[in-house]
Design a protein around this motif. Structure first.
Motif, PDB file in Angstrom:
ATOM      1  N   VAL A  91       0.828  -1.207   0.000  1.00  0.00           N
ATOM      2  CA  VAL A  91       0.000   0.000   0.000  1.00  0.00           C
ATOM      3  C   VAL A  91       0.863   1.258   0.000  1.00  0.00           C
ATOM      4  O   VAL A  91       0.478   2.278  -0.571  1.00  0.00           O
ATOM      5  CB  VAL A  91      -0.984  -0.004   1.196  1.00  0.00           C
ATOM      6  CG1 VAL A  91      -1.641   1.363   1.393  1.00  0.00           C
ATOM      7  CG2 VAL A  91      -2.066  -1.055   0.984  1.00  0.00           C
ATOM      8  N   TRP A  95       2.680   3.225  -6.775  1.00  0.00           N
ATOM      9  CA  TRP A  95       1.791   2.736  -7.817  1.00  0.00           C
ATOM     10  C   TRP A  95       0.651   1.878  -7.279  1.00  0.00           C
ATOM     11  O   TRP A  95      -0.150   1.355  -8.039  1.00  0.00           O
ATOM     12  CB  TRP A  95       2.574   1.934  -8.864  1.00  0.00           C
ATOM     13  CG  TRP A  95       3.560   0.974  -8.284  1.00  0.00           C
ATOM     14  CD1 TRP A  95       4.893   1.184  -8.098  1.00  0.00           C
ATOM     15  CD2 TRP A  95       3.289  -0.345  -7.790  1.00  0.00           C
ATOM     16  NE1 TRP A  95       5.464   0.075  -7.524  1.00  0.00           N
ATOM     17  CE2 TRP A  95       4.504  -0.875  -7.321  1.00  0.00           C
ATOM     18  CE3 TRP A  95       2.149  -1.129  -7.697  1.00  0.00           C
ATOM     19  CZ2 TRP A  95       4.622  -2.147  -6.770  1.00  0.00           C
ATOM     20  CZ3 TRP A  95       2.254  -2.399  -7.139  1.00  0.00           C
ATOM     21  CH2 TRP A  95       3.486  -2.890  -6.690  1.00  0.00           C
ATOM     22  N   ALA A  96       0.570   1.718  -5.953  1.00  0.00           N
ATOM     23  CA  ALA A  96      -0.456   0.851  -5.366  1.00  0.00           C
ATOM     24  C   ALA A  96      -1.309   1.628  -4.374  1.00  0.00           C
ATOM     25  O   ALA A  96      -0.904   2.659  -3.870  1.00  0.00           O
ATOM     26  CB  ALA A  96       0.197  -0.337  -4.668  1.00  0.00           C
ATOM     27  N   ASP A  97      -2.492   1.122  -4.124  1.00  0.00           N
ATOM     28  CA  ASP A  97      -3.360   1.652  -3.082  1.00  0.00           C
ATOM     29  C   ASP A  97      -4.151   0.476  -2.513  1.00  0.00           C
ATOM     30  O   ASP A  97      -3.949  -0.679  -2.917  1.00  0.00           O
ATOM     31  CB  ASP A  97      -4.275   2.763  -3.599  1.00  0.00           C
ATOM     32  CG  ASP A  97      -5.222   2.307  -4.702  1.00  0.00           C
ATOM     33  OD1 ASP A  97      -5.386   1.090  -4.927  1.00  0.00           O
ATOM     34  OD2 ASP A  97      -5.810   3.179  -5.359  1.00  0.00           O
ATOM     35  N   ASN A  99      -7.182  -0.472  -2.928  1.00  0.00           N
ATOM     36  CA  ASN A  99      -7.965  -1.197  -3.939  1.00  0.00           C
ATOM     37  C   ASN A  99      -7.096  -2.117  -4.788  1.00  0.00           C
ATOM     38  O   ASN A  99      -7.492  -3.248  -5.087  1.00  0.00           O
ATOM     39  CB  ASN A  99      -8.728  -0.214  -4.827  1.00  0.00           C
ATOM     40  CG  ASN A  99      -9.819   0.493  -4.059  1.00  0.00           C
ATOM     41  OD1 ASN A  99     -10.496  -0.098  -3.242  1.00  0.00           O
ATOM     42  ND2 ASN A  99      -9.976   1.783  -4.320  1.00  0.00           N
ATOM     43  N   TRP A 100      -5.910  -1.646  -5.176  1.00  0.00           N
ATOM     44  CA  TRP A 100      -5.003  -2.477  -5.968  1.00  0.00           C
ATOM     45  C   TRP A 100      -4.577  -3.694  -5.159  1.00  0.00           C
ATOM     46  O   TRP A 100      -4.586  -4.826  -5.663  1.00  0.00           O
ATOM     47  CB  TRP A 100      -3.780  -1.676  -6.420  1.00  0.00           C
ATOM     48  CG  TRP A 100      -2.893  -2.459  -7.337  1.00  0.00           C
ATOM     49  CD1 TRP A 100      -2.935  -2.480  -8.690  1.00  0.00           C
ATOM     50  CD2 TRP A 100      -1.846  -3.373  -6.956  1.00  0.00           C
ATOM     51  NE1 TRP A 100      -1.970  -3.345  -9.178  1.00  0.00           N
ATOM     52  CE2 TRP A 100      -1.294  -3.901  -8.133  1.00  0.00           C
ATOM     53  CE3 TRP A 100      -1.323  -3.791  -5.741  1.00  0.00           C
ATOM     54  CZ2 TRP A 100      -0.249  -4.825  -8.128  1.00  0.00           C
ATOM     55  CZ3 TRP A 100      -0.282  -4.718  -5.725  1.00  0.00           C
ATOM     56  CH2 TRP A 100       0.239  -5.223  -6.916  1.00  0.00           C
ATOM     57  N   VAL A 101      -4.202  -3.465  -3.906  1.00  0.00           N
ATOM     58  CA  VAL A 101      -3.753  -4.571  -3.058  1.00  0.00           C
ATOM     59  C   VAL A 101      -4.897  -5.563  -2.821  1.00  0.00           C
ATOM     60  O   VAL A 101      -4.688  -6.775  -2.837  1.00  0.00           O
ATOM     61  CB  VAL A 101      -3.158  -4.047  -1.729  1.00  0.00           C
ATOM     62  CG1 VAL A 101      -2.805  -5.198  -0.784  1.00  0.00           C
ATOM     63  CG2 VAL A 101      -1.914  -3.196  -2.008  1.00  0.00           C
ATOM     64  N   SER A 103      -7.293  -6.228  -4.887  1.00  0.00           N
ATOM     65  CA  SER A 103      -7.401  -6.981  -6.130  1.00  0.00           C
ATOM     66  C   SER A 103      -6.284  -8.028  -6.233  1.00  0.00           C
ATOM     67  O   SER A 103      -6.522  -9.170  -6.608  1.00  0.00           O
ATOM     68  CB  SER A 103      -7.336  -6.021  -7.318  1.00  0.00           C
ATOM     69  OG  SER A 103      -7.327  -6.725  -8.525  1.00  0.00           O
ATOM     70  N   PHE A 104      -5.066  -7.638  -5.860  1.00  0.00           N
ATOM     71  CA  PHE A 104      -3.908  -8.532  -5.888  1.00  0.00           C
ATOM     72  C   PHE A 104      -4.145  -9.749  -4.989  1.00  0.00           C
ATOM     73  O   PHE A 104      -3.830 -10.871  -5.362  1.00  0.00           O
ATOM     74  CB  PHE A 104      -2.658  -7.758  -5.441  1.00  0.00           C
ATOM     75  CG  PHE A 104      -1.421  -8.586  -5.320  1.00  0.00           C
ATOM     76  CD1 PHE A 104      -0.714  -8.975  -6.442  1.00  0.00           C
ATOM     77  CD2 PHE A 104      -0.946  -8.961  -4.070  1.00  0.00           C
ATOM     78  CE1 PHE A 104       0.449  -9.734  -6.324  1.00  0.00           C
ATOM     79  CE2 PHE A 104       0.206  -9.720  -3.947  1.00  0.00           C
ATOM     80  CZ  PHE A 104       0.904 -10.105  -5.076  1.00  0.00           C
ATOM     81  N   PRO A 109     -11.369  -4.331  -0.083  1.00  0.00           N
ATOM     82  CA  PRO A 109     -10.638  -3.236   0.561  1.00  0.00           C
ATOM     83  C   PRO A 109     -10.807  -3.242   2.086  1.00  0.00           C
ATOM     84  O   PRO A 109      -9.865  -2.913   2.814  1.00  0.00           O
ATOM     85  CB  PRO A 109     -11.248  -1.979  -0.069  1.00  0.00           C
ATOM     86  CG  PRO A 109     -11.694  -2.432  -1.428  1.00  0.00           C
ATOM     87  CD  PRO A 109     -12.198  -3.842  -1.196  1.00  0.00           C
TER      88      PRO A 109
END
Length: 136
Positions: A91, A95-97, A99-101, A103-104, A109
């Motif tokens: 986080v 380039w990450a937040d 929501n990205w994490v 999804s990963f 969230p």
């Protein structure tokens, strides 16, 4: 690698000061939040919340070496610490937040926020224990 300097540069101000010479400074040329720890490479964040979370990850794993991470990936200490610590570290990356994490990880969230709270709680406990030991 930068070393810990107890005197901030004239245009920097201390935002957060932790135990063991770890701190977050604001200012400098780019007006960002800079994380500092003894023997730790220089790293800065646009967002204070990211800088604080990074400090929590740092304490959660008892410190780690960031130098060369671009060439070698995530610091091994972070990966070995577990899913929640890795999520918190990710986080903090530019380039990450959350929501990205999420999804990963194939999570929500809300689950990632829970992981972050666990890391923050453990880091606070560690800092409190170090503080207590220093007072003895």
């Amino acid at each position: 690698m930068s070393t810990h300097d107890t005197t901030p540069a004239t245009d920097d101000s201390i935002v957060e000061e932790y135990v063991l010479g770890v701190r977050i400074l604001e200012g400098g040329v780019d007006d960002r939040y800079r994380f500092e720890a003894p023997e730790h490479t220089e790293i800065a964040f646009d967002d204070l919340a990211d800088a604080r979370l990074y400090a929590d990850v740092y304490f959660d794993v008892n410190g780690f070496v960031e130098d060369g991470t671009g060439e070698r990936g995530v610091p091994p200490e972070v990966v070995q610490a577990g899913k929640d610590t890795l999520a918190a570290y990710l986080v903090t990356l530019p380039w990450a937040d959350v929501n990205w994490v999420a999804s990963f990880y194939g999570a929500t969230p809300t689950e990632i926020e829970r992981y972050l709270s666990w890391v923050r709680d453990r880091a606070e406990e560690i800092r409190a224990r170090v503080n207590a030991q220093q007072l003895e």
